[in-house]
Design a protein around this motif. Structure first.
Motif, PDB file in Angstrom:
ATOM      1  N   ARG A 150      25.451  82.723  48.675  1.00 38.23           N
ATOM      2  CA  ARG A 150      25.468  82.384  50.093  1.00 38.23           C
ATOM      3  C   ARG A 150      26.912  82.336  50.592  1.00 38.23           C
ATOM      4  N   ILE A 156      32.011  89.855  56.302  1.00 41.38           N
ATOM      5  CA  ILE A 156      31.106  88.882  56.908  1.00 41.38           C
ATOM      6  C   ILE A 156      31.851  87.638  57.380  1.00 41.38           C
ATOM      7  N   ALA A 179      19.733  86.028  55.362  1.00 45.66           N
ATOM      8  CA  ALA A 179      20.263  85.294  56.506  1.00 45.66           C
ATOM      9  C   ALA A 179      20.788  86.208  57.599  1.00 45.66           C
ATOM     10  N   GLY A 180      20.932  87.490  57.318  1.00 46.92           N
ATOM     11  CA  GLY A 180      21.505  88.402  58.294  1.00 46.92           C
ATOM     12  C   GLY A 180      21.072  89.822  58.014  1.00 46.92           C
ATOM     13  N   ASP A 183      19.690  90.733  52.417  1.00 49.14           N
ATOM     14  CA  ASP A 183      20.382  89.588  53.012  1.00 49.14           C
ATOM     15  C   ASP A 183      19.342  88.792  53.792  1.00 49.14           C
ATOM     16  N   VAL A 188      25.518  82.425  56.840  1.00 45.48           N
ATOM     17  CA  VAL A 188      25.581  83.666  57.606  1.00 45.48           C
ATOM     18  C   VAL A 188      25.347  84.871  56.700  1.00 45.48           C
ATOM     19  N   GLY A 189      25.204  84.623  55.430  1.00 50.17           N
ATOM     20  CA  GLY A 189      24.827  85.644  54.464  1.00 50.17           C
ATOM     21  C   GLY A 189      24.164  84.966  53.288  1.00 50.17           C
ATOM     22  N   TYR A 238      29.121  80.981  54.274  1.00 46.02           N
ATOM     23  CA  TYR A 238      29.030  80.189  55.494  1.00 46.02           C
ATOM     24  C   TYR A 238      30.298  80.380  56.315  1.00 46.02           C
ATOM     25  N   ASP A 239      30.160  80.352  57.633  1.00 44.61           N
ATOM     26  CA  ASP A 239      31.318  80.505  58.510  1.00 44.61           C
ATOM     27  C   ASP A 239      31.911  79.153  58.902  1.00 44.61           C
ATOM     28  N   TYR A 293      35.514  78.435  55.878  1.00 47.02           N
ATOM     29  CA  TYR A 293      34.332  79.125  55.359  1.00 47.02           C
ATOM     30  C   TYR A 293      33.969  78.542  54.002  1.00 47.02           C
ATOM     31  N   GLY A 340      31.269  76.681  63.720  1.00 45.87           N
ATOM     32  CA  GLY A 340      30.495  77.479  62.772  1.00 45.87           C
ATOM     33  C   GLY A 340      29.000  77.316  62.943  1.00 45.87           C
ATOM     34  N   THR A 341      28.235  78.018  62.120  1.00 49.74           N
ATOM     35  CA  THR A 341      26.773  78.039  62.200  1.00 49.74           C
ATOM     36  C   THR A 341      26.186  76.837  61.485  1.00 49.74           C
TER      37      THR A 341
END
Length: 830
Positions: free
Chosen positions: A811, A684, A647-648, A645, A630-631, A813-814, A691, A623-624
């Motif tokens: 928020r 997303i 973050a993206g 957004d 990621v959002g 997250y991936d 996640y 993941g990031t």
């Protein structure tokens, strides 16, 4: 094959030795007329006054002298407090042992109270009297029964699912006809008595026609004053023996001699005092399993001093039920020390002609045998207890059985006296059925039906395990479902239900994981339905589509089993039942609704492929990194119809005109709880992996569900970061699974919610204000190609659970954030 022939010959000899009913004292068969069921089975027309279940009813305790009392009896409805009809004829005729609501009974209506009556003669050659006694046996009578012989009350019994016997010798006349009267009261779901799926008024859903009165065989047999009442048998592979206790009635110096046979060859002997546990050696035993259901014959003799006073024949299988850790480190269900996936159906044991009672023994055998044909190795006997011959067929044909305790009614909380009676009957059912080789699991509770307290559920599971340590205990099948009080943490199994499913629980500590119910795929077959239309959890248009959906469902089960460490899957169900049309067979057992070859192939593939190695279990990508996500929607615009957004490139669109308001920091979106939400326009998150979703939230009212962040799936949201109105708690949820906060929130206050989905641990974890608040097991999530949304969820294809209040700083997250990262995110106001 030799063993099958031996058992069949044994019971045939017993049937031949039985004394046929005497037409001189039996009620006139011409007065009985069967009713007409809405649909008939292949065996309906075979049933008549002279062949109402004529087989010996008790295969594990067989005597060669006996007489069936099944057949035509006199019958009448009764009023509360009414005196027994001594010396009087009753106006109707009923065929015993079919419940009075059934067409085969000839009554085909409900009665709260009823009388049964018949005459019988005691064969002179039995020489009953003095030390020679006559016992009257009832397989089951639902629910409160009182028995009179020649005007003398000889027995009372409460409970619709367990057997009872009574010595009637002292009530007999010296010669001639004897008068037998049975009075029955069965209020079914008007009370808290255990009823399973029975209802006084069956609905067009999952509850069915009641089964009142005598519904299992009645017979009599001569015995000595000292005689064997019950055999308790437990195989012990550890020392290669059968642990055998012959419980006996009567005084004196009663001793037991037991001999085990493989065909005609003696394989073990044991002797000792009656009522004590004997160790009967079975060296190098042939093990019983679904692939090789080998059974030993057993002869047990009872001696009073040097005089033999009783002889019974029986049988047993050598097998061991337990758990074993796989190569993946997870515990699995095991048989004979080897991991064996329990591939099961839900089997409710209802019949369109006999309701609770199969029309013939061949019909009873049919349902069990078809499980083998379809590639199943297990049957979950769902909140019903069957006649002994059903378990005999499961033993012989090689089906493992999960035995449910019949539940009390749904809705409300049972009073203290009902709880005590439920537990008393549960213990009696365990004691009566502890010697069946096929039974491998006890299930005290189903979903929340009749459950009154989570601690009590755990205590009961512990007690069942203490009564019978040789089997697994599933404290609560469907612990995630319906009105369940939650997981007690007790028993050997954690069991989830999910329709359509399959469910995806994971093992917890030493407890194995099971999908206790899933599936329910439906198909209507014209001319073979109880009602004019039917219910399934998903309806299909034809046989080919139904087969394809089943195969896909079982392939999903295989993936879940290997990924999550699942030990069992229970598909709903073997046959249609009344309004439910989700069986492999129609309710009348006339039509095969799927391609049985394809069903068998996929079922066997699951059983072969689940071996505890964790094969094909994917690992989530890293993941990031970082806490940006990621959002990220700070919602600081304060006006307009779009929130950026940060973050993206998935800006959120405000749908149905939400307002802006003061936020946790800066501004926030205010949602009215009816139709407003924010749509990011994209999926997303990959919801098949790990996640995280977080948000600052404020609730303006409590009550129903409200979802702050979710992502749309085909049917349900893949996840819900939400307030659960059912629990009055914040939650991070999948459909049917919730990680819950411990306390209720306050309105008008800002909270920081974070939901973490960790694929590697198969868990959902909720954090509130940076602190871990609740965790739930959830191995697999729902695949999602729909949009990530703020302020609502999706369920059964519809938008639901609109947020009532403000949402800020969302928020996603991936990857799964750690507890430290969640705490840091909260501390920085993220």
């Amino acid at each position: 094959m030799r063993r099958t022939v031996a058992l069949t010959a044994l019971l045939s000899l017993v049937a031949a030795a039985a004394v046929a009913p005497d037409p001189a004292y039996a009620a006139a068969p011409a007065q009985w007329r069967p009713g007409t069921p809405p649909i008939s089975t292949p065996w309906t027309a075979e049933v008549g006054p002279d062949n109402a279940l004529p087989e010996y009813p008790r295969p594990q305790l067989v005597r060669n002298k006996w007489q069936s009392l099944n057949g035509v009896w006199q019958f009448a409805g009764a009023a509360e407090g009414e005196a027994p009809p001594f010396g009087a004829d009753l106006s109707e005729r009923v065929l015993v042992p079919y419940p009075i609501e059934s067409a085969l009974s000839g009554i085909q209506r409900r009665e709260d109270r009823m009388w049964y009556k018949r005459a019988f003669r005691v064969p002179t050659r039995w020489q009953v009297g003095g030390d020679q006694r006559l016992r009257l046996n009832f397989g089951a009578v639902d629910y409160d029964a009182t028995v009179w012989v020649n005007g003398t009350r000889v027995a009372t019994h409460r409970g619709g699912y367990d057997a009872f016997s009574v010595d009637v010798t002292d009530a007999l006349r010296p010669t001639g006809q004897q008068e037998l009267i049975v009075g029955v009261t069965d209020l079914t779901d008007q009370t808290w008595q255990p009823v399973g799926k029975q209802r006084n008024v069956p609905d067009r859903g999952i509850f069915y026609t009641s089964a009142s009165g005598i519904w299992q065989s009645v017979w009599m047999e001569p015995v000595a004053a000292g005689h064997i009442e019950r055999l308790a048998m437990t195989p012990d592979l550890g020392d290669g023996s059968l642990r055998l206790t012959a419980r006996a009635a009567g005084g004196g110096d009663l001793r037991v001699e037991a001999i085990a046979y493989n065909g005609n060859r003696v394989v073990g002997r044991a002797s000792g005092p009656a009522g004590t546990e004997l160790r009967l050696p079975v060296r190098n035993p042939k093990l019983w399993s679904p692939d090789s259901p080998f059974l030993y014959d057993l002869t047990v003799k009872l001696f009073d001093g040097s005089r033999r006073v009783d002889l019974v024949t029986s049988y047993f299988g050598m097998r061991e039920v337990g758990t074993k850790r796989g190569a993946d480190g997870k515990p699995y269900m095991a048989l004979n020390g080897e991991i064996l996936f329990n591939m099961s159906t839900l089997d409710q044991g209802f019949w369109p002609d006999g309701i609770y009672t199969a029309p013939t023994d061949e019909a009873l055998r049919f349902d069990v045998a078809e499980h083998r044909r379809l590639g199943f190795n297990t049957i979950r006997k769902h909140i019903k207890v069957e006649p002994d011959r059903w378990y005999y067929w499961a033993d012989r044909l090689g089906l493992m059985v999960w035995q449910d305790m019949p539940s009390m009614r749904t809705g409300g909380t049972p009073p203290e006296d009902a709880r005590q009676e439920f537990e008393r009957q549960l213990r009696e059912i365990v004691e009566e059925h502890r010697s069946w080789t096929s039974i491998t699991v006890w299930v005290p509770f189903n979903e929340g039906w009749g459950e009154w307290d989570r601690v009590a559920t755990g205590r009961i599971a512990d007690e069942v395990k203490a009564w019978d340590p040789s089997r697994l205990v599933n404290a609560h099948s469907g612990v995630n479902c319906c009105a369940s009080h939650g997981d007690s943490g007790r028993g050997d199994i954690i069991d989830y239900h999910q329709y359509l499913g399959p469910a995806s629980p994971v093992p917890s500590g030493d407890r194995v994981a099971a999908d206790g119910e899933h599936g329910g795929l439906g198909l209507e077959v014209e001319g073979h339905m109880w009602f004019g239309e039917g219910h399934g959890y998903e309806m299909t248009p034809d046989r080919a589509t139904l087969t394809e959906r089943y195969v896909r469902n079982q392939r999903d089960l295989l993936a879940i089993a290997n990924r999550c460490g699942l030990s069992a899957g229970v598909y709903t169900q073997i046959t249609d039942v009344e309004h439910e049309v989700n069986g492999f067979y129609t309710y009348d057992r006339q039509v095969e609704k799927m391609d049985f070859g394809r069903v068998r192939d996929v079922n066997l593939a699951v059983v072969r492929s689940v071996d505890g190695t964790g094969a094909n279990v994917p690992q989530p990508p890293p993941g990031t990194p970082g806490l940006t996500g990621v959002g990220h929607w700070p919602m600081d615009e304060g006006s307009g119809t779009v929130t950026a957004d940060a973050a993206g490139d998935h800006d959120g669109t405000l749908v149905n005109a939400p307002m802006w308001t003061d936020g946790r920091a800066g501004s926030a979106v205010l949602l009215d709880g009816t139709s407003q939400y924010v749509d990011t326009g994209a999926a997303i998150l990959d919801t098949t992996g790990s996640y995280t979703a977080s948000a600052w939230v404020r609730l303006d009212s409590l009550g129903g569900f409200a979802t702050a962040v979710s992502q749309d799936g085909d049917s349900h949201s893949a996840f819900f970061l939400q307030y659960s109105g059912a629990d009055n708690r914040f939650a991070f949820s999948f459909a049917g699974i919730r990680a819950l906060a411990p306390t209720a929130p306050e309105t008008g206050r800002w909270y920081h919610l974070t939901g973490v989905r960790d694929l590697s641990t198969g868990s959902l974890t909720l954090y509130v204000d940076g602190q871990r608040a609740g965790t739930a097991n959830a191995c697999l999530g729902e695949r999602s190609s729909g949009h990530t949304v703020i302020g609502r969820g999706r369920y059964n294809g519809n938008p639901v659970d609109f947020w009532r209040g403000a949402v800020d700083q969302v928020r996603v997250y991936d990857r799964a954030l750690s507890a430290g990262e969640v705490a840091q995110l909260y501390a920085t106001g993220g």
